[in-house]
Design a protein around this motif. Structure first.
Motif, short mmCIF file in Angstrom:
data_model
loop_
_atom_site.label_atom_id
_atom_site.label_comp_id
_atom_site.label_asym_id
_atom_site.label_seq_id
_atom_site.Cartn_x
_atom_site.Cartn_y
_atom_site.Cartn_z
N PRO A 120 0.88 -1.27 -0.16
CA PRO A 120 -0.09 0.01 -0.01
C PRO A 120 0.73 1.33 0.11
CG PRO A 120 -1.11 -1.65 1.48
CD PRO A 120 0.18 -2.14 1.07
N ALA A 121 1.90 1.35 0.47
CA ALA A 121 2.77 2.36 0.71
C ALA A 121 3.06 2.89 -0.46
CB ALA A 121 4.03 2.18 1.69
N GLU A 122 3.78 1.79 -1.43
CA GLU A 122 4.30 2.22 -2.94
C GLU A 122 3.27 2.53 -3.83
OE1 GLU A 122 7.55 0.51 -6.03
OE2 GLU A 122 6.55 -1.05 -4.83
N ALA A 123 1.98 1.58 -3.71
CA ALA A 123 0.84 2.23 -4.49
C ALA A 123 0.56 3.49 -4.12
CB ALA A 123 -0.16 1.18 -4.02
N GLY A 124 0.32 3.88 -2.88
CA GLY A 124 -0.06 5.22 -2.57
C GLY A 124 0.98 6.21 -3.16
N PHE A 188 -4.65 -2.35 -4.76
CA PHE A 188 -3.59 -2.91 -3.76
C PHE A 188 -3.90 -2.04 -2.36
CE2 PHE A 188 -2.15 -4.07 -7.65
CZ PHE A 188 -1.58 -5.39 -7.56
N ALA A 189 -4.86 -1.05 -2.46
CA ALA A 189 -5.13 -0.16 -1.03
C ALA A 189 -3.92 0.86 -0.85
CB ALA A 189 -5.36 -1.18 0.13
N PRO A 190 -3.77 1.67 -1.92
CA PRO A 190 -2.97 2.72 -1.77
C PRO A 190 -3.03 3.67 -0.64
CG PRO A 190 -4.27 3.08 -3.79
CD PRO A 190 -4.80 1.79 -3.19
N ASP A 191 -1.87 3.71 -0.16
CA ASP A 191 -2.09 4.74 1.08
C ASP A 191 -1.46 6.21 0.66
OD1 ASP A 191 -1.82 6.17 3.71
OD2 ASP A 191 -0.22 4.76 4.54
N VAL A 192 -2.64 6.87 0.12
CA VAL A 192 -2.14 8.23 -0.45
C VAL A 192 -1.99 9.32 0.68
CG1 VAL A 192 -3.38 7.73 -2.64
CG2 VAL A 192 -4.64 8.74 -0.68
N ALA A 193 -2.50 8.89 1.72
CA ALA A 193 -2.23 10.06 2.69
C ALA A 193 -0.80 10.11 3.35
CB ALA A 193 -3.09 9.77 4.14
#
Length: 263
Positions: A120-124, A188-193
């Motif tokens: 999620p971190a990379e996806a974000g 992939f549940a991106p963590d955009v915050a």
């Protein structure tokens, strides 16, 4: 400033891209040969595609994302005389002068959401970056990502910053939300915050100005509404700088659902 190279051999067209990029062998000023993916000024999308590739590619690199290195590539139209494909020959003939080369990533695999996992971190980070540049061309239909040794590389940013096709609406367009519902990394549940907290402070006026400075003058001259290439460069900075601060608040993602989660 981007490295300067000269195309010496056209190897093959890469027909996956709408602009018909080609695999080209080129030589630099030290006599070193390397393979590049060449994007042409004579392609249907024109020079603004190349401008977007440079600014977005250099910006991504400044933010720590993996992108192929870029080069100014000189092309002699005579290179196309021996091409049997009439479409390729016409493209080479119409693209004499300065074009754009991208490092050819040997052994790279096209990203497949069913075969590759992304945390999620990379996806974000990728979704946030695409929102910043308003990249409409990283969907599940056309991911425009490569995997090299397990690492994710971003390619093909020519369809970004759509506002530069009509500068009169740039301020309004740059303030619009970013629809990421079809983004290749949405599952992939991106963590955009977290990505925004990490990356937004890095998007400074200096970083944006440096990315815009790498665009050759010849691709910016005669832009309607601007007196000089530097004035066009400042317009890109003015559009992207405020967007970086708040775009995470306007990213539209589907309901969180990790790929592979129970339905």
């Amino acid at each position: 400033m981007l490295t300067e190279v000269t195309a010496v051999r056209y190897a093959t067209p890469l027909r996956e891209g709408g602009s018909l990029p080609g695999l080209v062998e080129a030589v630099d000023g030290r006599g070193m040969y390397a393979s590049y993916v060449m994007k042409f000024t004579g392609a249907g999308q024109g020079r603004k595609t190349l401008v977007a590739e440079v600014i977005c590619g250099q910006l991504a690199r400044g933010l720590g994302l993996s992108v192929p290195s870029l080069a100014q590539m000189w092309l002699d139209p005579v290179l196309g005389l021996g091409e049997p494909d009439q479409q390729v020959q016409a493209l080479l003939k119409s693209s004499g002068g300065l074009n754009l080369g991208m490092e050819y990533l040997s052994g790279a695999l096209g990203f497949d959401a069913l075969a590759h996992d992304v945390d999620p971190a990379e996806a974000g980070r990728v979704v946030w970056f695409d929102a910043l540049i308003n990249n409409v061309d990283r969907s599940w239909r056309n991911p425009n990502m490569l995997v090299v040794g397990g690492d994710l590389w971003l390619i093909d940013h020519g369809a970004s910053m759509i506002w530069h096709h009509n500068w009169r609406t740039a301020e309004t367009a740059a303030a619009k939300p970013y629809d990421a519902s079809d983004h290749a990394l949405a599952p992939f549940a991106p963590d955009v915050a977290t990505a925004a907290a990490e990356l937004a402070p890095l998007v400074t006026e200096e970083l944006l100005a440096a990315a815009a400075a790498d665009v050759p003058d010849v691709w910016l001259v005669d832009e309607p509404g601007f007196d000089t290439p530097d004035a066009v460069r400042r317009a890109y900075v003015a559009a992207l700088l405020p967007r970086a601060r708040t775009i995470h608040e306007r990213i539209q993602l589907p309901e969180p659902q990790r790929k592979g989660a129970d339905q």
